[in-house]
Design a protein around this motif. Structure first.
Motif, PDB file in Angstrom:
ATOM      1  N   MET A   1       1.024  11.472  11.619  1.00  0.00           N
ATOM      2  CA  MET A   1       0.882  11.518  10.156  1.00  0.00           C
ATOM      3  C   MET A   1       0.396  12.883   9.704  1.00  0.00           C
ATOM      4  O   MET A   1       0.903  13.493   8.779  1.00  0.00           O
ATOM      5  N   GLN A   2      -0.598  13.391  10.392  1.00  0.00           N
ATOM      6  CA  GLN A   2      -1.163  14.694  10.039  1.00  0.00           C
ATOM      7  C   GLN A   2      -0.179  15.812  10.303  1.00  0.00           C
ATOM      8  O   GLN A   2      -0.006  16.725   9.507  1.00  0.00           O
ATOM      9  N   LYS A   3       0.507  15.742  11.450  1.00  0.00           N
ATOM     10  CA  LYS A   3       1.476  16.784  11.789  1.00  0.00           C
ATOM     11  C   LYS A   3       2.616  16.814  10.797  1.00  0.00           C
ATOM     12  O   LYS A   3       3.044  17.869  10.347  1.00  0.00           O
ATOM     13  N   GLY A   4       3.128  15.639  10.406  1.00  0.00           N
ATOM     14  CA  GLY A   4       4.228  15.591   9.449  1.00  0.00           C
ATOM     15  C   GLY A   4       3.837  16.154   8.104  1.00  0.00           C
ATOM     16  O   GLY A   4       4.611  16.842   7.450  1.00  0.00           O
ATOM     17  N   SER A   5       2.607  15.888   7.666  1.00  0.00           N
ATOM     18  CA  SER A   5       2.156  16.402   6.369  1.00  0.00           C
ATOM     19  C   SER A   5       2.043  17.916   6.395  1.00  0.00           C
ATOM     20  O   SER A   5       2.424  18.602   5.448  1.00  0.00           O
ATOM     21  N   ASP A   6       1.504  18.463   7.503  1.00  0.00           N
ATOM     22  CA  ASP A   6       1.398  19.932   7.603  1.00  0.00           C
ATOM     23  C   ASP A   6       2.769  20.575   7.606  1.00  0.00           C
ATOM     24  O   ASP A   6       2.998  21.598   6.955  1.00  0.00           O
ATOM     25  N   ASP A   7       3.711  19.983   8.365  1.00  0.00           N
ATOM     26  CA  ASP A   7       5.075  20.540   8.390  1.00  0.00           C
ATOM     27  C   ASP A   7       5.716  20.476   7.020  1.00  0.00           C
ATOM     28  O   ASP A   7       6.417  21.403   6.606  1.00  0.00           O
ATOM     29  N   GLN A   8       5.482  19.374   6.316  1.00  0.00           N
ATOM     30  CA  GLN A   8       6.060  19.248   4.975  1.00  0.00           C
ATOM     31  C   GLN A   8       5.502  20.307   4.039  1.00  0.00           C
ATOM     32  O   GLN A   8       6.218  20.891   3.230  1.00  0.00           O
ATOM     33  N   GLU A   9       4.206  20.575   4.163  1.00  0.00           N
ATOM     34  CA  GLU A   9       3.579  21.586   3.307  1.00  0.00           C
ATOM     35  C   GLU A   9       4.142  22.968   3.602  1.00  0.00           C
ATOM     36  O   GLU A   9       4.477  23.729   2.687  1.00  0.00           O
ATOM     37  N   GLN A 136      -7.234  12.729   1.484  1.00  0.00           N
ATOM     38  CA  GLN A 136      -7.546  11.312   1.293  1.00  0.00           C
ATOM     39  C   GLN A 136      -6.937  10.452   2.397  1.00  0.00           C
ATOM     40  O   GLN A 136      -7.589   9.545   2.934  1.00  0.00           O
ATOM     41  N   THR A 137      -5.689  10.739   2.740  1.00  0.00           N
ATOM     42  CA  THR A 137      -5.016   9.960   3.785  1.00  0.00           C
ATOM     43  C   THR A 137      -5.712  10.125   5.130  1.00  0.00           C
ATOM     44  O   THR A 137      -5.914   9.149   5.868  1.00  0.00           O
ATOM     45  N   ARG A 138      -6.077  11.352   5.469  1.00  0.00           N
ATOM     46  CA  ARG A 138      -6.791  11.590   6.727  1.00  0.00           C
ATOM     47  C   ARG A 138      -8.126  10.842   6.748  1.00  0.00           C
ATOM     48  O   ARG A 138      -8.505  10.255   7.769  1.00  0.00           O
ATOM     49  N   LYS A 139      -8.823  10.864   5.625  1.00  0.00           N
ATOM     50  CA  LYS A 139     -10.117  10.185   5.549  1.00  0.00           C
ATOM     51  C   LYS A 139      -9.952   8.680   5.724  1.00  0.00           C
ATOM     52  O   LYS A 139     -10.718   8.030   6.457  1.00  0.00           O
ATOM     53  N   PHE A 140      -8.946   8.103   5.062  1.00  0.00           N
ATOM     54  CA  PHE A 140      -8.715   6.661   5.167  1.00  0.00           C
ATOM     55  C   PHE A 140      -8.350   6.261   6.597  1.00  0.00           C
ATOM     56  O   PHE A 140      -8.832   5.251   7.118  1.00  0.00           O
ATOM     57  N   TYR A 141      -7.487   7.045   7.233  1.00  0.00           N
ATOM     58  CA  TYR A 141      -7.086   6.730   8.604  1.00  0.00           C
ATOM     59  C   TYR A 141      -8.273   6.841   9.564  1.00  0.00           C
ATOM     60  O   TYR A 141      -8.442   6.008  10.465  1.00  0.00           O
ATOM     61  N   ALA A 142      -9.080   7.877   9.386  1.00  0.00           N
ATOM     62  CA  ALA A 142     -10.242   8.042  10.266  1.00  0.00           C
ATOM     63  C   ALA A 142     -11.226   6.885  10.088  1.00  0.00           C
ATOM     64  O   ALA A 142     -11.763   6.344  11.065  1.00  0.00           O
ATOM     65  N   THR A 143     -11.465   6.482   8.837  1.00  0.00           N
ATOM     66  CA  THR A 143     -12.375   5.360   8.575  1.00  0.00           C
ATOM     67  C   THR A 143     -11.835   4.063   9.162  1.00  0.00           C
ATOM     68  O   THR A 143     -12.571   3.278   9.782  1.00  0.00           O
ATOM     69  N   TYR A 144     -10.541   3.830   8.983  1.00  0.00           N
ATOM     70  CA  TYR A 144      -9.928   2.603   9.506  1.00  0.00           C
ATOM     71  C   TYR A 144     -10.021   2.546  11.031  1.00  0.00           C
ATOM     72  O   TYR A 144     -10.397   1.511  11.606  1.00  0.00           O
ATOM     73  N   ASN A 145      -9.693   3.638  11.689  1.00  0.00           N
ATOM     74  CA  ASN A 145      -9.744   3.657  13.157  1.00  0.00           C
ATOM     75  C   ASN A 145     -11.168   3.456  13.672  1.00  0.00           C
ATOM     76  O   ASN A 145     -11.394   2.748  14.665  1.00  0.00           O
ATOM     77  N   ALA A 146     -12.139   4.083  12.998  1.00  0.00           N
ATOM     78  CA  ALA A 146     -13.534   3.932  13.428  1.00  0.00           C
ATOM     79  C   ALA A 146     -14.005   2.489  13.256  1.00  0.00           C
ATOM     80  O   ALA A 146     -14.646   1.911  14.155  1.00  0.00           O
ATOM     81  N   LEU A 147     -13.694   1.887  12.112  1.00  0.00           N
ATOM     82  CA  LEU A 147     -14.106   0.499  11.873  1.00  0.00           C
ATOM     83  C   LEU A 147     -13.413  -0.465  12.837  1.00  0.00           C
ATOM     84  O   LEU A 147     -14.018  -1.445  13.299  1.00  0.00           O
ATOM     85  N   LEU A 148     -12.145  -0.192  13.140  1.00  0.00           N
ATOM     86  CA  LEU A 148     -11.421  -1.057  14.072  1.00  0.00           C
ATOM     87  C   LEU A 148     -12.038  -0.994  15.471  1.00  0.00           C
ATOM     88  O   LEU A 148     -12.193  -2.027  16.147  1.00  0.00           O
ATOM     89  N   GLU A 149     -12.419   0.193  15.895  1.00  0.00           N
ATOM     90  CA  GLU A 149     -13.041   0.330  17.214  1.00  0.00           C
ATOM     91  C   GLU A 149     -14.412  -0.341  17.245  1.00  0.00           C
ATOM     92  O   GLU A 149     -14.779  -0.994  18.237  1.00  0.00           O
ATOM     93  N   ILE A 150     -15.181  -0.200  16.163  1.00  0.00           N
ATOM     94  CA  ILE A 150     -16.489  -0.866  16.087  1.00  0.00           C
ATOM     95  C   ILE A 150     -16.328  -2.383  16.151  1.00  0.00           C
ATOM     96  O   ILE A 150     -17.094  -3.092  16.825  1.00  0.00           O
TER      97      ILE A 150
END
Length: 250
Positions: A1-9, A136-150
């Motif tokens: 997701m992050q790589k695709g956004s950077d390439d698009q930019e 915002q997307t990076r923040k949401f994904y990071a929060t989701y992954n952290a909560l899922l692991e917890i």
């Protein structure tokens, strides 16, 4: 997701640069055609002056009473030569005019300076919007992954505690039970150690990804600076073109 956004930019910025380069090329082509048109006009004026001089010579010869036959032959030769030059000049002028009309039609499609400024503002707004959404997307994904692991760790911890609680009373009642409980606890410790090693490996992989992203970010910053430099040069060229246009109009 992050790589695709950077390439698009980056692709969006590169497309903007290509548009600016195309506009600059068209403006340079317009200047070239205007210079060629001026050269054609100068050549036309020179030929007209030459023809007017010849006409003056003929009128002078007629006034001085030169031999009519010689004058007639000279006049015929001059007329034929002039007609050939005239036809050649007409063909050349027609070809040049067609080229000029074609270029002017292309230049009509080139946006004006005010439109280019609007495009620049729009690109800046779009880039800022993309950056905001990306963060915002990076923040949401990071929060989701952290909560899922917890959540997964808490479920495993709850299951482990329930298992120990249910078996503890029976296990301590006998020596064999205590040995079995001890072995079970050692297995749990070993599994936890393996889990820790796995997490550490994952952390190392994430660190590598982070380092790679930092390198890409540095490259993107350099590309952005180059874009700003090109944009500044383009704005200066637009301003110079506007000054030349005003001087020409005056």
């Amino acid at each position: 997701m992050q790589k695709g956004s950077d390439d698009q930019e980056l692709n969006s910025l590169r497309a903007s640069i290509e548009i600016l380069k195309s506009i600059l090329d068209q403006q340079n082509q317009r200047k070239t055609m205007e210079r060629q048109e001026s050269e054609i006009q100068s050549d036309f004026d020179a030929k007209r002056s030459s023809l007017e001089a010849k006409v003056s010579d003929l009128e002078e010869n007629l006034a001085n009473g030169s031999d009519s036959e010689t004058l007639s032959h000279g006049l015929d030769d001059s007329i034929n030569e002039s007609l050939e030059k005239l036809n050649s000049a007409k063909k050349e002028l027609a070809a040049r005019l067609r080229a000029i009309v074609s270029v002017k039609r292309q230049l009509d499609d080139v946006p004006s300076q005010s439109e280019l400024i609007q495009y620049e503002h729009r690109f800046s707004e779009l880039n800022a919007h993309i950056q905001e959404k990306l963060q915002q997307t990076r923040k949401f994904y990071a929060t989701y992954n952290a909560l899922l692991e917890i959540k997964e760790l808490m479920l495993k911890e709850t299951s482990l505690l329930n298992s120990i609680t249910s078996q503890f009373q029976d296990a301590i009642a006998s020596t064999a039970g205590r040995m079995k409980l001890l072995e079970s606890m050692e297995g749990i410790v070993k599994g936890s150690q393996q889990k820790l090693e796995k997490v550490q490996l994952g952390l190392q992989e994430e660190q590598k990804v982070s380092d790679a992203l930092k390198d890409r970010y540095t490259a993107a910053v350099m590309e952005q600076r180059r874009c700003y430099s090109l944009l500044k040069a383009f704005q200066e060229e637009c301003a110079r073109n506007e000054r030349l246009r005003r001087q020409t109009s005056a």
